[in-house]
Motif scaffolding. Structure first.
Motif, PDB file in Angstrom:
ATOM      1  N   GLY A 191     -48.066  30.090 -15.536  1.00 57.72           N
ATOM      2  CA  GLY A 191     -47.315  29.523 -14.409  1.00 57.72           C
ATOM      3  C   GLY A 191     -46.640  28.198 -14.730  1.00 57.72           C
TER       4      GLY A 191
ATOM      5  N   THR B 223     -41.122  28.411 -12.877  1.00 61.94           N
ATOM      6  CA  THR B 223     -40.563  29.447 -12.001  1.00 61.94           C
ATOM      7  C   THR B 223     -39.144  29.667 -12.539  1.00 61.94           C
TER       8      THR B 223
ATOM      9  N   THR C 132     -38.068  28.536  -5.256  1.00 62.62           N
ATOM     10  CA  THR C 132     -39.215  27.622  -5.393  1.00 62.62           C
ATOM     11  C   THR C 132     -39.173  26.957  -6.753  1.00 62.62           C
TER      12      THR C 132
ATOM     13  N   LEU D 135     -38.422  34.613 -18.048  1.00 60.56           N
ATOM     14  CA  LEU D 135     -38.266  34.417 -16.598  1.00 60.56           C
ATOM     15  C   LEU D 135     -37.184  35.259 -15.933  1.00 60.56           C
TER      16      LEU D 135
END
Lengths: 433, 139
Positions: A368, A371, A433, A209
């Motif tokens: 996904g 995040t 987010t 990430l």
């Protein structure tokens, strides 16, 4: 003695002992004349009141940057090997259940843990170099200043540093703390120090990430752990274990140029514990997880539809607790089984994501699941929530009571929810987010 | 009484002062997001350069006065500069290996030649001067 000399007996005895040693050395040892030594010179710098802590933080960051970035190509090589081995097993074994066990269970599950052998060995190598050079005890000395001001015992920091390797010997090392209250505080906060078993989780999530900032994300977890340990120790000192910390006497070794052979030996001694765990507890848990992820065999269509497996049922039942953090049922399963051994978190993803060509990290991104914000909160959760079962056992043995292991599990779980919630909440306020 | 010759102290102090200012400037630029490819943004890397700068600058005045504490800070700065220079050299090697393994699309020596590396090269003459002053010093 305290009344007569007006100082702590431990300090007086240490002072007298060193005076006696100095006198003997004066008459017995003939030294080459020099006004000062490198050890004196470097101590002016590394123990400096203002510079000591920034230098410690900078060196700690260097350790994690080295651990993450330098080990990356070696991780890729191990990953390639297990990918090849998994494909070979899947094609070469006729029985579908056995093929699934070898390809998905052993190569996918255990392989995804063994991929982290390089960063773990690199971390232990870097720590061994710092230790052999004589710097690590200076770090404890530098931190003692801060900790004593906060009403904590400086010796607590040495087991904390040992906790970077594994929390169990670190908790056992608290036996050197004579004051019972100081010892209890050190035991209770030690699980907050990131052990080697958490590193694979940080490297996996950080690498997936945070790209080039992955090393810094890993470093942030280690600093967060130290900060929380100090904060919790302070709270315990003010509530459960009131009193003044005992003075801290620490012998500082002279600086030395670390020897490659000794550093490699230290690395191996610590690193082989990880390999042992991979071959024992992690292996057993991986088999259990594989079983739960492919059965009922017909309902999952031979492990193809993992959503219908026992483990998915378990994960989905508990997932609502973690829904506010944005974590799905696979992450819930990883958290549950991570209690047995933290490395299992990584193995869980390796098994449940059923990755083939791509790495587990790439799969986390493409599916996904996280995040950067929810991933960072997850890294913090893994750092804080209940330590592994072996650490709980060590706390039980060292405190000789079930009260403290249960207390540790409860307070750490509550703290994990608070900290992860704060990360998500503040992050969202800042527009992430 | 001074610990070493004032003239040598001034030379070494002046060199450390210049290096300190350069380290500080580049460190601050890195912390605040960088400036192009030559100085990429790197929060913690920049912080490390600022720490090296502070170490060098701490030793300047006392070096000018010929005190060994001044030299101590300069040697401390040299150690830190070496640690971070070598660290980024290793990272450059790792990036090259990633390219060879087909995991990176490109490998640019220029982009990987981070300020900590070339600053480390600039530090080497200072290391030589410091070595001259500490020949008699034992560990």
């Amino acid at each position: 003695m305290s009344d007569v000399f007006g100082e702590d007996p431990e300090v007086i005895l240490a002072e007298r002992r060193y005076n006696a040693i100095a006198k003997i050395m004066e008459s017995a040892v003939r030294k080459k004349e020099s006004k000062w030594t490198f050890t004196d010179m470097l101590d002016h710098v590394f123990l400096h009141k203002a510079l000591g802590i920034p230098i410690f933080l900078a060196l700690l960051w260097a350790v994690f940057q080295f651990t993450f970035a330098f080990s990356e190509p070696f991780m890729v090589m191990v990953e390639m090997f297990f990918g090849w081995l998994g494909g070979f097993a899947a094609d070469g074994i006729a029985n579908p259940q056995l093929a699934s066990f070898v390809a998905d269970g052993i190569c996918g599950g255990l392989g995804s843990v063994l991929v982290f052998v390089p960063p773990i060995f690199m971390l232990f190598l870097a720590l061994a170099i710092l230790e052999d050079s004589g710097y690590l005890s200076r770090a404890a000395f530098v931190m003692d200043r801060v900790m004593y001001k906060l009403g904590l015992h400086g010796r607590s920091f040495i087991p904390m540093i040992s906790g970077f390797g594994c929390n169990i010997p670190a908790i056992m090392a608290t036996r050197s703390i004579e004051n019972e209250k100081d010892r209890m505080i050190t035991i209770l906060v030690n699980p907050l120090i990131s052990c080697g078993a958490r590193l694979p989780v940080y490297v996996l999530i950080g690498g997936a990430l945070f790209g080039a900032a992955a090393g810094s994300a890993v470093f942030a977890m280690y600093v967060l752990g130290i900060a929380l340990a100090i904060l919790m120790a302070l709270i315990f000192r003010k509530t459960l274990f009131k009193g003044k910390p005992a003075p801290f006497v620490l012998e500082l070794p002279r600086y030395m140029m670390p020897k490659a052979k000794t550093a490699l030996l230290h690395m191996w001694e610590r690193g082989k514990q990880f390999l042992k765990r991979a071959g024992t507890i992690i292996f057993v848990v991986v088999i259990l997880l594989w079983f739960l992820s492919v059965y009922p065999w017909a309902a999952t269509n031979g492990g193809e539809i993992i959503e219908n497996s026992y483990v998915a049922g378990l994960g989905k039942a508990i997932q609502p607790i973690f829904a506010p953090f944005g974590w799905d049922w696979t992450t819930t399963v990883a958290i549950i089984f991570g209690f047995l051994a933290k490395e299992v978190v990584v193995a869980t993803y390796g098994l449940l994501l059923g990755v083939g060509e791509e790495s587990v990290g790439d799969a986390l991104v493409s599916m996904g699941l996280f995040t950067p914000l929810t991933g960072f909160a997850f890294m913090a959760f893994v750092l804080i929530y209940v330590p592994c079962v072996a650490t709980i056992g060590a706390i039980w043995r060292e405190t000789n009571s079930w009260k403290w292991p249960v207390f540790t599990m409860v307070y750490l779980t509550v703290l994990a929810f608070i900290v992860s919630g704060l990360i998500i909440g503040i992050g969202r306020l800042l527009g992430f987010t | 009484m001074t610990d070493f010759e004032i003239g040598k102290g001034k030379t070494i102090g002046l060199y450390a002062a210049v290096l300190g200012v350069v380290y500080l400037a580049i460190g601050v630029i890195e912390v605040f997001g960088g400036a192009g490819d030559a100085i990429p943004g790197d929060l913690f890397g920049g912080f490390a350069l600022v720490v090296i700068a502070a170490t060098f600058l701490n030793g300047v005045k006392r070096s000018f006065d010929g005190e060994h504490i001044g030299l101590s800070f300069i040697i401390g700065g040299l150690f830190l500069a070496a640690v971070f220079g070598i660290l980024y050299l290793l990272l450059m090697g790792a990036d090259g290996l990633m390219f060879l393994l087909g995991e990176a699309e490109e490998f640019s020596v220029v982009a990987d030649f981070r300020p900590a590396i070339w600053l480390f090269l600039l530090v080497l003459p200072l290391a030589y001067l410091a070595r001259e002053l500490t020949k008699e010093v034992t560990w």
